[in-house]
Design a protein around this motif. Structure first.
Motif: not given
Lengths: 340, 340
Positions: A237, B152, B158, B155, A230, A233-234
Motif C-alpha cells: 500500500d 498509505a 489486501e 489497503t 497492483r 499497492v495491495l
C-alpha cells in the motif's frame, strides 16, 4: 570544496557516477563503460571516481563516503556482491576492495533499492512510495517515511517474480507467468526474437501496424506493469509508484499504455477503481540521476552510522528500516555537465 | 480488579469477547450471537460486554478501553464502520454509540488487521509477520516491529484481490482469478454449489475419492494460499505468515496441502526455494483468541494515545505504523473459561 559524497550506479554496460556536495547539490555527473569480472568491476569503479573528480574539480581526499548500486544480490551489511551475473561477478567484497585505496565508508546496495532512495529524494516526498524498475529484469524498492524498507530478508519489493498467469511463459526463475516475463526487457526481447537497436520501440511501432506478436508483447508489457503496480499497492500500500528502467525510455507511449490498462481494469472492478491506481503512477523523468544519487545517499547513510557494518544497514536482521533518504531535494548544478 | 481492557471480534454470526487484565492476562472469554443492522450490532456489542463482565466478575466501571474488530472498511481514526455487508451495516459510528453508554476510549478496526495484532502478541515475536485470514474472503494484516502496518490508504495486506490467473473465475470485486476466488470460503462454496454443514471438509474428503470438481477446488485452495504467502513475502517480505480463518478449521489437512504445493513450486524454481516459504508459514492454533485479543490491544493503544482520534491510529495520513502490539505474551487464566 570538501565533504563530497560519491554515488555510483554500476550497470551491465556503463557506470553512472555522481558527486554530491555537503550542501546537497549535484556537483558533477559522468558515465563510463563498465568492467567485467571482479577485477574489471573494481577497475571501472576507480576509473569512474577519477573521471568524476576531473569533472567536478575535486580530489579523492575530499570524498567522505562512497555508495555503489549494483545489480544482483547484495549483502548490504558487509558490502559484498553476490551473483551479479550481468557483471561476471559471483562473490566479491567490493566495499573492501574500494576502501583499500580510498579509505572512506563504502556502502554497496542492490541497484534498484539504491535508485528507490534516489527517486524518493528527487521527488521530495518519500513518505510512501515504491520505485518500480522495468529493466532487463523487474523489481521494486519500497521507501516508507523516507527510509528504504528492506523487509525481513531483503526481498521486499521483488514483485518481478510474482506469477500472475499460470499459463504464461517460463521465467528464468523457473516459475510460469512471472510479472517479469511480461514486462522485463530480457524476457520480452527473448520472446520477440528479432534483432534491432531498440527492440522494445520496434515492438511498440509494429504493434500499431498489426504485427500480432508485437501486439501481444506490447499488451503484455502494460499487463505486467499494471500487475506490478497492483501488487505493490495491495500488499505494501504505497501511495505512489514511480516507474523507471530501460523500458521507460519509451516515455509517454509506455505510460499511456499502462494508464489505459489500469483504467480498463478500473472499469471492470469498482474495487480496483477505488484504489485509483492510475492516479498513483509516475514515470521517472528521462535522464534522472535517481540511481547514482541514491547510491550516494546510501553511502552517506553508512558513514553516519556509528558502526557502518553492524549499524542500521543490516541485511536480514529484522524488518528495521535502514537507509534515510535526504530530506532535501538536491539541486542539479548546471556547471556539472551530464555526460553520455 | 480494575484497568480492564475489553476486546470484541464482531463476526457475521457471532461476537467473540475477551477481557484483558492490567497484568496482560486473559481474565475471561465469551461468545454470543451477533446482531443485524446498526441497532442489532450495537445491542450485541453491549450484550457481549455484559456477558463478559459476568464471566470475568468485573463491572463496566472497571473497563478502561474497548477495542472492536469488525469485517468491512473501517475508518479507524474516527471509529466508523463502512460497508460491513455481512452485518447489514452501511455506515455506523460504532465507537460513538458504545461511548454513549460506556464512556471510555473505543477503537474500531478491521477484523483481520486486529487479528494480526493479536496473532503477533500471541506469537511473542511480531518483528516481521503477516496474519493471513482465509475466511469467507481473503485478506492479511502486516505487523512490522510490533506495530500494525496500515499502508498509505489502509489497503496494506489486501492480497485477496491480487489476480493470479487471468483465465480464472470472476471475483466479486470484478477481476478474474483473484487469490480470493481460489481460497476464499465464499467463492469456493459458490463454485462447489452443493450444501452440507462443512462444505470445505466435504471438498477435501471428496477430492480423495476422485470427485473432479472437489479435486480442482481443493488444489485451488492450496494454490491460492500459496499465492497469498508468496505475494506477502515478495512484496512486504515478512519473515512469517500466520494463517487463520474459517478454512483453517481443516488444520493439518490444509497445512499439508499448502506445504506440498510450496515444496512443488520450490522444486521448479531455485529462486522460490531460496525464499524457504514452506518454513515461513504457521497455522494459528484452533480456538486462538487472536482476533478478540487484537481488538483489546487496539483499544488499549487508542487509550494510550494522547489524542485518540488524531493520534497514531490515523487512516490514510501516510504510512505511519500505528498500533503497538503488547510486548508480553498474555497468559490464558484457566479460570476464565472459553465458551462456545
Amino acid at each position: 570544496m570538501s565533504a563530497i559524497r560519491v554515488g555510483l550506479d554500476v550497470g551491465g554496460t556503463k557506470i553512472e557516477a555522481l558527486a554530491l556536495s555537503a550542501e546537497d547539490t549535484i556537483l558533477a555527473r559522468t558515465r563510463i563503460p563498465t568492467g567485467w569480472g571482479d577485477e574489471g568491476v573494481i577497475a571501472a569503479v576507480f576509473a569512474a571516481i577519477a573521471a568524476l573528480s576531473d569533472e567536478g574539480g575535486f580530489t579523492a581526499s575530499e570524498v567522505i563516503s562512497i555508495g555503489i548500486g549494483i545489480p544482483g544480490l547484495v549483502d548490504a551489511a558487509g558490502g559484498r556482491v553476490l551473483h551479479a551475473v550481468n557483471l561476471g561477478v559471483e562473490e566479491l567484497d567490493l566495499a573492501a576492495a574500494i576502501r583499500a585505496r580510498i579509505p572512506v565508508p563504502v556502502a554497496v546496495e542492490n541497484d534498484v533499492k539504491a535508485a528507490a532512495v534516489g527517486a524518493g529524494s528527487l521527488r521530495g516526498d518519500s513518505r510512501s512510495m515504491a520505485y518500480l524498475n522495468l529493466g532487463t529484469g523487474v523489481a521494486a524498492g519500497i521507501v516508507i517515511d523516507g527510509v528504504l524498507w528492506r523487509g525481513a530478508r531483503g526481498t521486499a519489493g521483488e514483485v518481478g517474480h510474482l506469477s500472475v498467469d499460470p499459463a504464461g511463459r517460463v521465467c528464468g526463475c523457473g516459475q510460469h507467468g512471472c510479472i517479469e516475463t511480461f514486462c522485463g526487457g530480457g524476457a520480452v526481447m527473448k520472446a520477440w526474437g528479432r534483432g534491432g537497436e531498440l527492440p522494445i520501440r520496434d515492438i511498440f511501432d509494429l504493434a500499431e501496424t498489426g504485427d500480432p506478436l508485437a501486439a501481444e508483447l506490447r499488451a503484455g508489457i502494460a499487463f505486467g506493469a499494471a500487475s506490478a503496480v497492483r501488487s505493490l499497492v495491495l500488499s505494501a500500500d504505497v501511495e505512489t509508484v514511480v516507474i523507471g528502467g530501460g523500458i521507460t525510455a519509451l516515455g509517454d507511449r509506455l505510460l499511456d499504455d499502462l494508464l489505459a490498462r489500469l483504467r480498463r481494469e478500473n472499469a471492470a472492478s469498482p474495487f480496483l477503481a477505488s484504489l485509483r491506481l492510475d492516479e498513483r503512477v509516475e514515470l521517472l523523468p528521462a535522464g534522472s540521476p535517481a540511481a547514482s544519487l541514491g547510491a550516494a545517499l546510501v553511502g552517506a547513510a553508512l558513514r553516519e552510522g556509528e558502526n557502518p557494518h553492524t549499524g542500521r544497514v543490516i541485511l536480514g536482521a529484522g524488518a528495521a528500516p535502514s537507509i534515510p533518504v535526504g530530506t532535501g531535494r538536491p539541486e542539479i548544478e548546471t556547471e556539472g555537465a551530464v555526460h553520455g
